[in-house]
Design a protein around this motif. Structure first.
Motif, PDB file in Angstrom:
ATOM      1  N   ARG A 112       1.700 -12.566  -5.487  1.00 34.58           N
ATOM      2  CA  ARG A 112       1.698 -13.629  -4.464  1.00 34.58           C
ATOM      3  C   ARG A 112       0.260 -14.122  -4.229  1.00 34.58           C
ATOM      4  O   ARG A 112      -0.676 -13.317  -4.218  1.00 34.58           O
ATOM      5  CB  ARG A 112       2.319 -13.111  -3.152  1.00 34.58           C
ATOM      6  N   PRO A 113       0.098 -15.438  -3.989  1.00 30.86           N
ATOM      7  CA  PRO A 113      -1.259 -15.993  -3.870  1.00 30.86           C
ATOM      8  C   PRO A 113      -1.762 -16.102  -2.440  1.00 30.86           C
ATOM      9  O   PRO A 113      -2.850 -16.628  -2.204  1.00 30.86           O
ATOM     10  CB  PRO A 113      -1.093 -17.393  -4.461  1.00 30.86           C
ATOM     11  N   THR A 114      -1.015 -15.584  -1.470  1.00 29.83           N
ATOM     12  CA  THR A 114      -1.285 -15.880  -0.063  1.00 29.83           C
ATOM     13  C   THR A 114      -2.048 -14.769   0.658  1.00 29.83           C
ATOM     14  O   THR A 114      -2.108 -14.753   1.882  1.00 29.83           O
ATOM     15  CB  THR A 114       0.052 -16.086   0.677  1.00 29.83           C
ATOM     16  N   ASN A 115      -2.636 -13.835  -0.080  1.00 24.76           N
ATOM     17  CA  ASN A 115      -3.293 -12.702   0.569  1.00 24.76           C
ATOM     18  C   ASN A 115      -4.511 -13.142   1.372  1.00 24.76           C
ATOM     19  O   ASN A 115      -5.272 -14.011   0.949  1.00 24.76           O
ATOM     20  CB  ASN A 115      -3.709 -11.685  -0.499  1.00 24.76           C
ATOM     21  N   THR A 116      -4.707 -12.501   2.518  1.00 27.27           N
ATOM     22  CA  THR A 116      -5.891 -12.795   3.342  1.00 27.27           C
ATOM     23  C   THR A 116      -6.928 -11.671   3.230  1.00 27.27           C
ATOM     24  O   THR A 116      -7.971 -11.718   3.873  1.00 27.27           O
ATOM     25  CB  THR A 116      -5.473 -13.004   4.812  1.00 27.27           C
ATOM     26  N   GLY A 117      -6.610 -10.669   2.440  1.00 30.02           N
ATOM     27  CA  GLY A 117      -7.543  -9.586   2.174  1.00 30.02           C
ATOM     28  C   GLY A 117      -7.216  -8.963   0.817  1.00 30.02           C
ATOM     29  O   GLY A 117      -6.126  -9.184   0.267  1.00 30.02           O
ATOM     30  N   ALA A 118      -8.179  -8.208   0.281  1.00 24.96           N
ATOM     31  CA  ALA A 118      -7.944  -7.517  -0.989  1.00 24.96           C
ATOM     32  C   ALA A 118      -8.859  -6.308  -1.058  1.00 24.96           C
ATOM     33  O   ALA A 118      -9.937  -6.306  -0.451  1.00 24.96           O
ATOM     34  CB  ALA A 118      -8.217  -8.456  -2.163  1.00 24.96           C
ATOM     35  N   PHE A 119      -8.425  -5.279  -1.786  1.00 30.69           N
ATOM     36  CA  PHE A 119      -9.322  -4.147  -2.024  1.00 30.69           C
ATOM     37  C   PHE A 119      -8.945  -3.400  -3.296  1.00 30.69           C
ATOM     38  O   PHE A 119      -7.841  -3.549  -3.835  1.00 30.69           O
ATOM     39  CB  PHE A 119      -9.362  -3.194  -0.818  1.00 30.69           C
ATOM     40  N   ALA A 120      -9.898  -2.616  -3.759  1.00 34.83           N
ATOM     41  CA  ALA A 120      -9.668  -1.723  -4.898  1.00 34.83           C
ATOM     42  C   ALA A 120     -10.600  -0.535  -4.738  1.00 34.83           C
ATOM     43  O   ALA A 120     -11.774  -0.709  -4.373  1.00 34.83           O
ATOM     44  CB  ALA A 120      -9.946  -2.437  -6.213  1.00 34.83           C
ATOM     45  N   VAL A 121     -10.084   0.658  -4.980  1.00 34.59           N
ATOM     46  CA  VAL A 121     -10.896   1.881  -4.924  1.00 34.59           C
ATOM     47  C   VAL A 121     -10.979   2.475  -6.337  1.00 34.59           C
ATOM     48  O   VAL A 121      -9.952   2.622  -7.011  1.00 34.59           O
ATOM     49  CB  VAL A 121     -10.296   2.910  -3.944  1.00 34.59           C
ATOM     50  N   ASP A 122     -12.192   2.816  -6.735  1.00 31.68           N
ATOM     51  CA  ASP A 122     -12.433   3.412  -8.053  1.00 31.68           C
ATOM     52  C   ASP A 122     -11.889   2.544  -9.185  1.00 31.68           C
ATOM     53  O   ASP A 122     -11.301   3.040 -10.156  1.00 31.68           O
ATOM     54  CB  ASP A 122     -11.842   4.837  -8.112  1.00 31.68           C
ATOM     55  N   TRP A 123     -12.085   1.253  -9.041  1.00 30.59           N
ATOM     56  CA  TRP A 123     -11.698   0.308 -10.082  1.00 30.59           C
ATOM     57  C   TRP A 123     -12.923  -0.398 -10.667  1.00 30.59           C
ATOM     58  O   TRP A 123     -13.088  -0.489 -11.881  1.00 30.59           O
ATOM     59  CB  TRP A 123     -10.692  -0.718  -9.539  1.00 30.59           C
TER      60      TRP A 123
END
Ligand SMILES: C[S@@+](CC[C@H](N)C(=O)[O-])C[C@H]1O[C@@H](n2cnc3c(N)ncnc32)[C@H](O)[C@@H]1O
Length: 230
Positions: A112-123
């Motif tokens: 989905r393109p509607t995210n208002t935040g994003a994260f990744a750990v150990d990527w």
């Protein structure tokens, strides 16, 4: 003919598929004291992403997803591996605001393109330098303007240079990882500085915030996605 970089990317996918059932334990994620050691990082993530609709990249077995879920409106937790997602399903099955989805971090068009935040750990540490723009463009294509992005990864806390570390032609560090059954894998593992993180995001981001957390042996880096006016 696959390039050397493609071979590392494939090795990375296989390594984490094979490690999926062992992953949380090997990281100490089943021990309360290890979880307590990450308190500042968790606090940082929550402060940046509270109440948002969040895209998580390379979510793996979902340890961080489960810590963030109570504080976010929704999370779409993605990973390329069905094996790691099966582990995530065991712990997140009951979390009504989390959706698990298979997706490649370098091509997130099915998300989905509607995210208002994003994260990744150990990527981030596993992304070859030449592929960072591909990853960041894919990620930013799936968030709304003004979304907050947080990357968390490990600090290189060795107190002397490890002379056995190899580098590929792009300057990526190559590590050999082993799993039971005499299986070995070559994967990329980079340790960027704050300056390098800011430079990699470049004009795509603004309002950076960086946390250097020695007790947890981790860094966290947040920024707001800048959208050029159309
Ligand atoms: C070091 S693990 C981190 C997992 C999780 N974020 C955590 O911290 O518990 C890296 C993850 O990247 C995933 N991965 C590898 N290549 C990927 C790709 N091309 N796209 C998305 N995920 C990928 C692996 O399956 C693995 O779950």
């Amino acid at each position: 003919v696959p390039s050397a970089t493609d071979r590392f990317l494939e090795g990375m996918v296989r390594y984490y598929a094979d490690r999926a059932p062992l992953y949380d334990r090997s990281m100490g994620y089943d021990r309360p004291e290890a979880i307590a050691a990450h308190a500042r990082i968790v606090e940082f993530l929550i402060a940046q992403l509270r109440g948002k609709d969040v895209l998580e990249v390379a979510a793996g077995p979902g340890f961080w997803t489960s810590l963030l879920a109570p504080h976010c409106r929704t999370i779409v937790a993605t990973d390329v591996n069905a094996a790691t997602q099966a582990e995530a399903r065991k712990k997140l099955g009951a979390a009504g605001n989390v959706t698990l989805q298979l997706a490649d971090a370098y091509d997130l068009t099915n998300v989905r393109p509607t995210n208002t935040g994003a994260f990744a750990v150990d990527w981030w540490s596993h992304v070859p330098k030449s592929k960072l723009p591909v990853f960041l463009d894919a990620l930013h294509g799936r968030v709304a303007a003004g979304a907050r992005v947080v990357m968390v990864d490990q600090l290189d806390t060795r107190d002397h240079p490890d002379l056995s570390v190899r580098r590929d032609h792009e300057g990526n560090k190559i590590e050999v990882r082993r799993l039971p059954g005499d299986r070995s894998y070559e994967i990329i593992k980079n340790y960027p500085t704050e300056v390098e993180l800011v430079a990699s995001v470049g004009e795509r981001g603004q309002d950076p915030s960086y946390l250097h957390d020695l007790p947890a042996s981790r860094w966290a880096f947040a920024y707001t996605v800048r959208r050029a006016p159309l």
